[in-house]
Enzyme design. Structure first.
Site, mmCIF file in Angstrom:
data_model
loop_
_atom_site.group_PDB
_atom_site.id
_atom_site.type_symbol
_atom_site.label_atom_id
_atom_site.label_comp_id
_atom_site.label_asym_id
_atom_site.label_seq_id
_atom_site.Cartn_x
_atom_site.Cartn_y
_atom_site.Cartn_z
ATOM 1 N N ASP A 6 0.865 -1.173 0.000
ATOM 2 C CA ASP A 6 0.000 0.000 0.000
ATOM 3 C C ASP A 6 0.907 1.230 0.000
ATOM 4 O OD1 ASP A 6 -2.250 1.704 0.355
ATOM 5 O OD2 ASP A 6 -2.056 1.582 2.529
ATOM 6 N N LEU A 7 0.311 2.408 -0.184
ATOM 7 C CA LEU A 7 1.098 3.642 -0.227
ATOM 8 C C LEU A 7 1.080 4.385 1.120
ATOM 9 C CD1 LEU A 7 2.741 5.493 -2.171
ATOM 10 C CD2 LEU A 7 0.589 6.695 -2.611
ATOM 11 N N GLY A 8 -0.104 4.900 1.509
ATOM 12 C CA GLY A 8 -0.207 5.725 2.707
ATOM 13 C C GLY A 8 0.018 4.966 4.000
ATOM 14 N N SER A 107 -2.663 1.193 -4.387
ATOM 15 C CA SER A 107 -3.123 2.274 -3.518
ATOM 16 C C SER A 107 -4.533 2.734 -3.866
ATOM 17 C CB SER A 107 -2.170 3.470 -3.635
ATOM 18 O OG SER A 107 -2.633 4.565 -2.873
ATOM 19 N N LYS A 141 -9.755 -0.980 -2.925
ATOM 20 C CA LYS A 141 -9.693 -1.924 -1.810
ATOM 21 C C LYS A 141 -10.786 -1.567 -0.807
ATOM 22 C CE LYS A 141 -5.507 -0.490 -1.134
ATOM 23 N NZ LYS A 141 -4.146 -0.231 -0.581
ATOM 24 N N ASP A 166 -2.185 -0.693 5.830
ATOM 25 C CA ASP A 166 -2.428 -0.191 7.185
ATOM 26 C C ASP A 166 -3.901 -0.201 7.557
ATOM 27 O OD1 ASP A 166 -3.034 1.918 5.356
ATOM 28 O OD2 ASP A 166 -2.905 3.360 7.008
#
Length: 199
Positions: A6-8, A107, A141, A166
């Site tokens: 994932d990104l964040g 993401s 997602k 996360d």
């Protein structure tokens, strides 16, 4: 193996409080009021799927939160969410690729954010074989179809895939497909996971 990041708050630290702080400064609406009135509702989800424009999203959020912001002011606050890169994760992504693994980013994001982070953090694209973004895929997602699309595109089975995110809902969605899924709860989660694998 296929590794999906994932990104964040996995590769890049993000903080919604920075968004609310900027909007509060611009409008004089108390920070607590903004936090209370913000929800990741239908407009938020539509924006992440690329179903509505940045302008329509800004208008919808400003309406929902009763925010007197111009589009430029809204955008300025929206981009404030990004804090800093996690270099330890970038390093791990590079090591995985050196070992012959496939490394991709998946993401839930939006067009407005993609006008900012790719230029601000070019290390992300440099460390990934491919970057999958929800607004380009028309899905987000934890919808099962987004994971299935990535597996099909990459040519890997769920059994040969590890996913880091996360968000517990996103982890559960991937788990249901048989993907080994790791909930990232802090900066130490990913380095700790790879301590043995990358020795």
């Amino acid at each position: 193996m296929l590794y999906i990041f994932d990104l964040g708050n996995v590769i890049v630290d993000i903080d919604f409080n920075r968004v609310f702080g900027t909007w509060s400064d611009l409008t004089r609406v108390p920070l607590a009021t903004l936090k209370q009135s913000f929800t990741m509702g239908e407009a938020f989800h539509q924006h992440e799927r690329g179903e509505i424009t940045d302008e329509a999203f800004a208008e919808a959020i400003c309406h929902e939160m009763d925010l007197p912001l111009s589009y430029e002011q809204f955008s300025h606050g929206w981009q404030a969410i990004f804090v800093s890169l996690r270099p330890e994760v970038i390093e791990i992504m590079h090591k995985l690729r050196e070992q012959g693994h496939r490394v991709v980013v998946l993401s839930n994001t939006n067009r407005l954010h993609t006008t900012f982070w790719p230029d601000e953090y070019p290390e992300i694209h440099a460390a990934a074989d491919h970057v999958y973004l929800s607004q380009e895929m028309g899905m987000r997602k934890p919808e099962a179809r987004i994971y299935q699309r990535v597996l099909e595109a990459e040519g890997f089975s769920a059994a040969d895939t590890v996913f880091f995110d996360d968000n517990a809902d996103n982890i559960e969605g991937a788990n249901q497909l048989g993907i080994t899924s790791i909930l990232v709860t802090g900066k130490e989660t990913i380095p700790r996971y790879f301590t043995k694998q990358l020795c």
